[in-house]
Design a protein around this motif. Structure first.
Motif, short mmCIF file in Angstrom:
data_model
loop_
_atom_site.label_atom_id
_atom_site.label_comp_id
_atom_site.label_asym_id
_atom_site.label_seq_id
_atom_site.Cartn_x
_atom_site.Cartn_y
_atom_site.Cartn_z
N LEU A 52 0.83 -1.20 0.00
CA LEU A 52 0.00 0.00 0.00
C LEU A 52 0.87 1.26 0.00
CD1 LEU A 52 -2.82 -1.07 2.49
CD2 LEU A 52 -2.70 -1.39 0.03
N GLU A 53 1.98 1.19 0.72
CA GLU A 53 2.88 2.34 0.76
C GLU A 53 4.01 2.23 -0.26
OE1 GLU A 53 4.18 3.61 4.56
OE2 GLU A 53 2.21 3.40 5.49
N GLY A 54 4.16 1.05 -0.86
CA GLY A 54 5.17 0.85 -1.89
C GLY A 54 6.58 1.00 -1.36
N LYS A 55 6.87 0.29 -0.26
CA LYS A 55 8.24 0.38 0.28
C LYS A 55 8.60 -0.89 1.05
CE LYS A 55 6.95 2.84 4.50
NZ LYS A 55 7.00 4.12 5.22
N PRO A 56 9.90 -1.19 1.15
CA PRO A 56 10.32 -2.34 1.95
C PRO A 56 10.08 -2.04 3.42
CG PRO A 56 12.17 -1.41 0.68
CD PRO A 56 11.02 -0.49 0.53
N LYS A 57 9.61 -3.07 4.14
CA LYS A 57 9.26 -2.89 5.55
C LYS A 57 10.29 -3.50 6.47
CE LYS A 57 5.18 -4.66 6.55
NZ LYS A 57 3.75 -4.87 6.84
N LYS A 281 12.40 -2.57 -15.81
CA LYS A 281 13.61 -1.79 -15.49
C LYS A 281 14.66 -2.70 -14.85
CE LYS A 281 11.37 2.70 -15.23
NZ LYS A 281 11.06 3.87 -14.41
N HIS A 282 14.63 -3.98 -15.26
CA HIS A 282 15.58 -4.94 -14.71
C HIS A 282 16.88 -5.00 -15.53
CE1 HIS A 282 12.74 -6.17 -11.71
NE2 HIS A 282 11.85 -6.57 -12.60
N ASN A 283 17.08 -4.00 -16.39
CA ASN A 283 18.34 -3.86 -17.15
C ASN A 283 18.73 -5.10 -17.95
OD1 ASN A 283 18.67 -1.27 -16.29
ND2 ASN A 283 19.91 -1.82 -14.52
N GLY A 284 17.72 -5.72 -18.57
CA GLY A 284 18.01 -6.87 -19.42
C GLY A 284 18.27 -8.17 -18.68
N ALA A 285 18.21 -8.14 -17.33
CA ALA A 285 18.40 -9.38 -16.55
C ALA A 285 17.13 -10.21 -16.63
CB ALA A 285 18.71 -9.03 -15.10
N PRO A 286 17.24 -11.55 -16.55
CA PRO A 286 16.06 -12.39 -16.61
C PRO A 286 15.05 -12.03 -15.51
CG PRO A 286 18.05 -13.73 -16.77
CD PRO A 286 18.49 -12.35 -16.44
N VAL A 287 13.78 -11.96 -15.91
CA VAL A 287 12.71 -11.69 -14.93
C VAL A 287 12.23 -13.05 -14.42
CG1 VAL A 287 10.45 -10.64 -14.61
CG2 VAL A 287 12.09 -9.58 -16.16
N HIS A 288 12.68 -13.40 -13.22
CA HIS A 288 12.40 -14.74 -12.69
C HIS A 288 10.99 -14.87 -12.13
CE1 HIS A 288 16.53 -16.20 -13.06
NE2 HIS A 288 16.91 -15.00 -12.70
N CYS A 289 10.52 -13.84 -11.43
CA CYS A 289 9.22 -13.93 -10.76
C CYS A 289 8.27 -12.87 -11.31
CB CYS A 289 9.38 -13.70 -9.26
SG CYS A 289 10.55 -14.82 -8.48
N VAL A 290 7.03 -13.28 -11.57
CA VAL A 290 5.98 -12.37 -12.03
C VAL A 290 4.70 -12.78 -11.32
CG1 VAL A 290 4.62 -11.54 -13.98
CG2 VAL A 290 6.98 -12.18 -14.33
N GLN A 291 4.14 -11.86 -10.55
CA GLN A 291 2.86 -12.17 -9.90
C GLN A 291 1.98 -10.93 -9.84
OE1 GLN A 291 2.75 -14.22 -6.11
NE2 GLN A 291 4.37 -15.63 -6.76
N PHE A 292 0.67 -11.18 -9.99
CA PHE A 292 -0.32 -10.13 -9.85
C PHE A 292 -0.77 -10.09 -8.40
CE2 PHE A 292 -1.99 -8.43 -13.89
CZ PHE A 292 -2.60 -7.29 -13.39
N ASN A 293 -0.96 -8.89 -7.89
CA ASN A 293 -1.53 -8.75 -6.55
C ASN A 293 -2.96 -9.31 -6.57
OD1 ASN A 293 -2.97 -7.51 -4.26
ND2 ASN A 293 -1.11 -6.30 -4.01
N PRO A 294 -3.34 -10.16 -5.58
CA PRO A 294 -4.68 -10.78 -5.62
C PRO A 294 -5.83 -9.80 -5.37
CG PRO A 294 -3.54 -11.35 -3.58
CD PRO A 294 -2.54 -10.62 -4.44
N LYS A 295 -5.55 -8.63 -4.77
CA LYS A 295 -6.63 -7.70 -4.40
C LYS A 295 -6.51 -6.33 -5.05
CE LYS A 295 -8.52 -10.50 -1.37
NZ LYS A 295 -9.71 -11.25 -1.72
N TYR A 296 -5.30 -5.92 -5.37
CA TYR A 296 -5.10 -4.56 -5.89
C TYR A 296 -4.55 -4.63 -7.32
CZ TYR A 296 -5.66 -3.22 -1.02
OH TYR A 296 -6.16 -3.04 0.25
N LEU A 297 -4.76 -3.53 -8.04
CA LEU A 297 -4.34 -3.49 -9.44
C LEU A 297 -2.84 -3.18 -9.50
CD1 LEU A 297 -5.96 -3.94 -12.01
CD2 LEU A 297 -6.10 -1.47 -12.27
N MET A 298 -2.04 -4.14 -9.11
CA MET A 298 -0.59 -3.97 -9.17
C MET A 298 0.07 -5.29 -9.51
SD MET A 298 1.04 -3.85 -5.33
CE MET A 298 2.69 -4.23 -5.88
N LEU A 299 1.28 -5.18 -9.99
CA LEU A 299 2.04 -6.32 -10.46
C LEU A 299 3.42 -6.25 -9.82
CD1 LEU A 299 1.98 -8.52 -12.76
CD2 LEU A 299 2.75 -6.73 -14.32
N ALA A 300 3.99 -7.39 -9.48
CA ALA A 300 5.36 -7.42 -8.97
C ALA A 300 6.21 -8.30 -9.88
CB ALA A 300 5.40 -7.95 -7.55
#
Length: 315
Positions: A52-57, A281-300
């Protein structure tokens, strides 16, 4: 806002976290309420993010055992994960005080899939030792074990009543949780992938489809009731046999995958057409993990860095 082709194409990296990890992030998991994301990395760290705050806790370390396949339990302040050092024991950790609650020993080789039940405290693990084990968080003893031929991957369905096992990259067996010791109630044989191995299974949110990730340039979708092949998704790069996670959007309308070249590919789940190829913005490095947030319109998405994506409303 509902997901549509236009919304998907407008996703952009809103936050990039570069300094949390010094090696690749090997797995991520959202909490059920979508408010928290947890990641595990080859640098032995566990990072908890506030979505929700978009930061490491918080950052914790598992220096002695390493950490992989991290999963939230139903309590948001605890997780389970597999080890990638010393032994193949699964660990149950309190994130509140960084103390182990329980160990689950038994596997004799690397654990390759870990799936938490959506309804209770049971979870599944599968390993290169050719076994799938069923566990309960409340007991260190395995509740059940299946000896299989070949490398297995396993996952619960969304109702937590059945689970699927993918074996030898050529068949899927479905088991009823209440009577799994009687064997599978159905088996689907698929055309064997000669050039790649299955690396993961996921059910769609409605339980009707199963998504099969591979360490090659193809992702497969099958009907969870008939076993019929529905789609093969291609076009992303994976020539090096790396583990690239594939995921559904929460409404199962889209399938997403990372790529060896740092891009994120998104397909229409039903007809298999490519909806978008997004520049990360992973600078051409392989994107290993892709997941959609189950409740909010965001992607990690993650490589060695973590990205949070949001739809750009201005586009």
């Amino acid at each position: 806002m509902k997901l549509s082709d236009q919304v998907i194409r407008n996703f952009r990296v809103a936050k990039l976290f570069k300094d949390q990890n010094t090696a690749k992030i090997n797995s991520v998991d959202f909490s059920h309420n979508g408010e928290t994301l947890i990641s595990s990395s080859d640098d032995d760290s566990i990072v908890i993010y506030d979505c929700l705050e978009g930061k490491p806790k918080k950052t914790l370390y598992s220096k002695k055992y390493g950490v992989d396949l991290i999963r939230f339990t139903h309590a948001q302040n605890t997780c389970i994960y597999s080890s990638n050092k010393i032994d193949d024991t699964i660990r149950y950790l309190s994130l509140h005080d960084n103390k182990f609650i329980r160990y689950f020993p038994g596997h004799t080789r690397k654990v390759v899939s870990l799936s938490m039940s959506p309804i209770d405290d049971s979870f599944l693990s599968s390993s290169f030792d050719k076994t799938i084990r069923l566990w309960d968080l409340r007991s260190p003893n395995c509740q059940g074990m299946m000896q299989l031929q070949g490398r297995p991957v396993a996952a619960f369905d969304p109702e937590g009543l059945i689970f699927a096992c993918g074996i030898n990259s050529e068949m899927i067996k479905l088991y009823d949780l209440r009577s799994f010791d009687k064997g599978p109630f159905t088996t689907f044989r698929l055309q064997q992938d000669r050039d790649c191995d299955w690396t993961g299974l996921k059910f769609s949110s409605d339980g009707k489809m199963i998504l099969i990730s591979t360490n090659g340039p193809v992702i497969r979708l099958i009907d969870a009731f008939s076993g019929h092949a529905l789609q093969s998704y291609m076009g992303h790069m994976n020539q090096k046999g790396i583990l690239l996670e594939a995921s559904f959007s929460p409404d199962a309308q889209f399938v997403l995958s990372g790529s060896q070249d740092g891009k994120v590919h998104i397909w229409n789940a039903e007809n298999g057409t490519k909806t978008a190829v997004l520049e990360s913005k992973h600078n051409g490095a392989p994107v290993h993990c892709v997941q959609f947030n189950p409740k909010y319109l965001m992607l990690a998405t993650s490589s060695q860095s973590m990205s949070f994506w949001l739809p750009n409303i201005d586009d």
